[in-house]
Design an enzyme around this catalytic site. Structure first.
Site, PDB file in Angstrom:
ATOM      1  N   ARG A  51      -6.727  -9.151  -6.380  1.00  7.20           N
ATOM      2  CA  ARG A  51      -5.557  -9.260  -5.513  1.00  7.20           C
ATOM      3  C   ARG A  51      -4.715 -10.486  -5.845  1.00  7.20           C
ATOM      4  O   ARG A  51      -3.493 -10.433  -5.831  1.00  7.20           O
ATOM      5  CB  ARG A  51      -6.002  -9.305  -4.046  1.00  7.20           C
ATOM      6  CG  ARG A  51      -6.669  -8.031  -3.575  1.00  7.20           C
ATOM      7  CD  ARG A  51      -7.280  -8.197  -2.197  1.00  7.20           C
ATOM      8  NE  ARG A  51      -6.278  -8.352  -1.171  1.00  7.20           N
ATOM      9  CZ  ARG A  51      -6.550  -8.693   0.088  1.00  7.20           C
ATOM     10  NH1 ARG A  51      -7.794  -8.947   0.448  1.00  7.20           N
ATOM     11  NH2 ARG A  51      -5.591  -8.804   0.971  1.00  7.20           N
ATOM     12  N   ARG A  77      -0.825  -2.088   1.250  1.00  7.03           N
ATOM     13  CA  ARG A  77      -1.854  -3.040   0.849  1.00  7.03           C
ATOM     14  C   ARG A  77      -1.773  -4.281   1.737  1.00  7.03           C
ATOM     15  O   ARG A  77      -0.667  -4.721   2.090  1.00  7.03           O
ATOM     16  CB  ARG A  77      -1.679  -3.459  -0.614  1.00  7.03           C
ATOM     17  CG  ARG A  77      -1.966  -2.350  -1.605  1.00  7.03           C
ATOM     18  CD  ARG A  77      -1.785  -2.833  -3.023  1.00  7.03           C
ATOM     19  NE  ARG A  77      -2.676  -3.945  -3.368  1.00  7.03           N
ATOM     20  CZ  ARG A  77      -3.940  -3.806  -3.728  1.00  7.03           C
ATOM     21  NH1 ARG A  77      -4.488  -2.615  -3.790  1.00  7.03           N
ATOM     22  NH2 ARG A  77      -4.683  -4.864  -4.041  1.00  7.03           N
ATOM     23  N   LEU A  78      -2.937  -4.809   2.099  1.00  8.67           N
ATOM     24  CA  LEU A  78      -2.963  -6.057   2.847  1.00  8.67           C
ATOM     25  C   LEU A  78      -2.693  -7.215   1.897  1.00  8.67           C
ATOM     26  O   LEU A  78      -3.320  -7.321   0.841  1.00  8.67           O
ATOM     27  CB  LEU A  78      -4.317  -6.240   3.528  1.00  8.67           C
ATOM     28  CG  LEU A  78      -4.644  -5.300   4.689  1.00  8.67           C
ATOM     29  CD1 LEU A  78      -6.055  -5.553   5.180  1.00  8.67           C
ATOM     30  CD2 LEU A  78      -3.643  -5.481   5.817  1.00  8.67           C
ATOM     31  N   ASN A  93       7.927  -6.676   8.092  1.00  6.28           N
ATOM     32  CA  ASN A  93       7.188  -5.414   8.000  1.00  6.28           C
ATOM     33  C   ASN A  93       7.560  -4.539   9.188  1.00  6.28           C
ATOM     34  O   ASN A  93       7.986  -5.038  10.230  1.00  6.28           O
ATOM     35  CB  ASN A  93       5.677  -5.677   8.003  1.00  6.28           C
ATOM     36  CG  ASN A  93       4.876  -4.402   7.811  1.00  6.28           C
ATOM     37  OD1 ASN A  93       5.196  -3.584   6.940  1.00  6.28           O
ATOM     38  ND2 ASN A  93       3.841  -4.211   8.610  1.00  6.28           N
ATOM     39  N   HIS A  95       5.937  -1.382  11.628  1.00  8.63           N
ATOM     40  CA  HIS A  95       4.672  -0.748  11.997  1.00  8.63           C
ATOM     41  C   HIS A  95       4.946   0.329  13.039  1.00  8.63           C
ATOM     42  O   HIS A  95       5.702   0.097  13.990  1.00  8.63           O
ATOM     43  CB  HIS A  95       3.712  -1.797  12.566  1.00  8.63           C
ATOM     44  CG  HIS A  95       2.377  -1.226  12.956  1.00  8.63           C
ATOM     45  ND1 HIS A  95       1.447  -0.806  12.025  1.00  8.63           N
ATOM     46  CD2 HIS A  95       1.825  -1.000  14.176  1.00  8.63           C
ATOM     47  CE1 HIS A  95       0.377  -0.348  12.652  1.00  8.63           C
ATOM     48  NE2 HIS A  95       0.582  -0.463  13.958  1.00  8.63           N
ATOM     49  N   GLU A 129      -2.970 -12.100   9.312  1.00 11.86           N
ATOM     50  CA  GLU A 129      -3.740 -11.113  10.051  1.00 11.86           C
ATOM     51  C   GLU A 129      -3.011  -9.768   9.991  1.00 11.86           C
ATOM     52  O   GLU A 129      -1.787  -9.709   9.988  1.00 11.86           O
ATOM     53  CB  GLU A 129      -3.923 -11.530  11.506  1.00 11.86           C
ATOM     54  CG  GLU A 129      -4.668 -12.835  11.708  1.00 11.86           C
ATOM     55  CD  GLU A 129      -3.767 -14.048  11.559  1.00 11.86           C
ATOM     56  OE1 GLU A 129      -2.529 -13.864  11.415  1.00 11.86           O
ATOM     57  OE2 GLU A 129      -4.288 -15.171  11.571  1.00 11.86           O
ATOM     58  N   ASP A 131      -1.066  -6.557  10.785  1.00 17.32           N
ATOM     59  CA  ASP A 131      -0.133  -6.115  11.815  1.00 17.32           C
ATOM     60  C   ASP A 131       0.055  -7.166  12.919  1.00 17.32           C
ATOM     61  O   ASP A 131       0.068  -6.858  14.111  1.00 17.32           O
ATOM     62  CB  ASP A 131      -0.585  -4.782  12.438  1.00 17.32           C
ATOM     63  CG  ASP A 131      -0.604  -3.661  11.411  1.00 17.32           C
ATOM     64  OD1 ASP A 131       0.242  -3.686  10.500  1.00 17.32           O
ATOM     65  OD2 ASP A 131      -1.461  -2.765  11.521  1.00 17.32           O
ATOM     66  N   GLU A 160      12.178   4.112  13.767  1.00 18.87           N
ATOM     67  CA  GLU A 160      11.950   3.188  12.652  1.00 18.87           C
ATOM     68  C   GLU A 160      13.210   3.043  11.803  1.00 18.87           C
ATOM     69  O   GLU A 160      13.581   1.937  11.393  1.00 18.87           O
ATOM     70  CB  GLU A 160      10.793   3.685  11.786  1.00 18.87           C
ATOM     71  CG  GLU A 160       9.429   3.621  12.438  1.00 18.87           C
ATOM     72  CD  GLU A 160       8.342   4.068  11.481  1.00 18.87           C
ATOM     73  OE1 GLU A 160       8.227   3.477  10.395  1.00 18.87           O
ATOM     74  OE2 GLU A 160       7.606   5.020  11.818  1.00 18.87           O
TER      75      GLU A 160
END
Length: 205
Positions: A51, A77-78, A93, A95, A129, A131, A160
């Site tokens: 990563r 991807r985190l 981001n 969600h 962390e 979301d 959205e």
């Protein structure tokens, strides 16, 4: 992404989209961006040993293009704390839930299972962390008695597409500031009047 491209095509929009990056070769987003005349780049995460190596290359691509804000759209991807910290307060981001409720996956099914009367989407600044992070804009829809996961997801998707361009415009025009975990927004009266927070159910009459 398509909604952001459409919004930014207006000369009056306060953000210019200059680069679309995908981590999956051949992603449909690349073709759509190229059709809109936007530069594209692929940084395939599978081509890297880990990563950190992937994110170092991603970071280099963004900085070479002199990017000021990054909008994640369909990026599944985190990101590591290393990357998030380097782009702190410049990384957005979206969600499909009203955070902090329903972090993670399967948000629509979980909202239905829990009997929610409202559901929606959230644009937020990214933190390490999952979301998590200060919320810029949220949009809500009523959950109908006969909703399925698919019908609810379709209405949330419409929200959205509305709130992400709105949130980016607020951030890009320096009309937000972060105080602790809250985003304070300098919206105009016309912004507030035109921004639909709750989509009412369709009339049965």
């Amino acid at each position: 992404m398509v909604s952001l491209l459409a919004a930014a095509a207006d000369p009056a929009y306060p953000a210019e989209i200059v680069l679309v990056v995908a981590n999956v070769p051949g992603a449909p987003a690349l073709e759509r961006a190229e059709a809109a005349g936007i530069a594209t780049e692929t940084v395939a995460h599978r081509a890297f040993s880990g990563r950190q190596a992937f994110e170092e290359r991603l970071d280099a691509v963004l900085r070479e293009a002199r990017i000021e804000l990054v909008c994640l759209a369909g990026f599944m991807r985190l990101l590591t704390p290393w990357f998030v910290d380097r782009w702190r307060d410049r990384l957005l981001n979206i969600h499909p839930a009203l955070l902090p409720a329903f972090k993670g996956l399967d948000t629509h099914a979980r909202a239905l299972a829990d009997g929610c009367k409202l559901h929606g989407a959230t644009v937020h600044f990214v933190r390490s962390e999952m979301d998590a992070g200060p919320i810029v804009v949220q949009g809500a829809v009523a959950v109908l008695d006969d909703d399925t996961e698919e019908t609810l997801a379709a209405r949330v998707l419409t929200v959205e597409h509305e709130i992400y361009p709105h949130a980016l415009a607020l951030v890009a025009s320096d009309r937000t500031r972060i105080e602790g975990n809250r985003v304070m927004t300098a919206e105009t009266a016309s912004d507030a009047a035109s921004h639909r927070l709750i989509s009412p159910p369709a009339s049965n009459s």
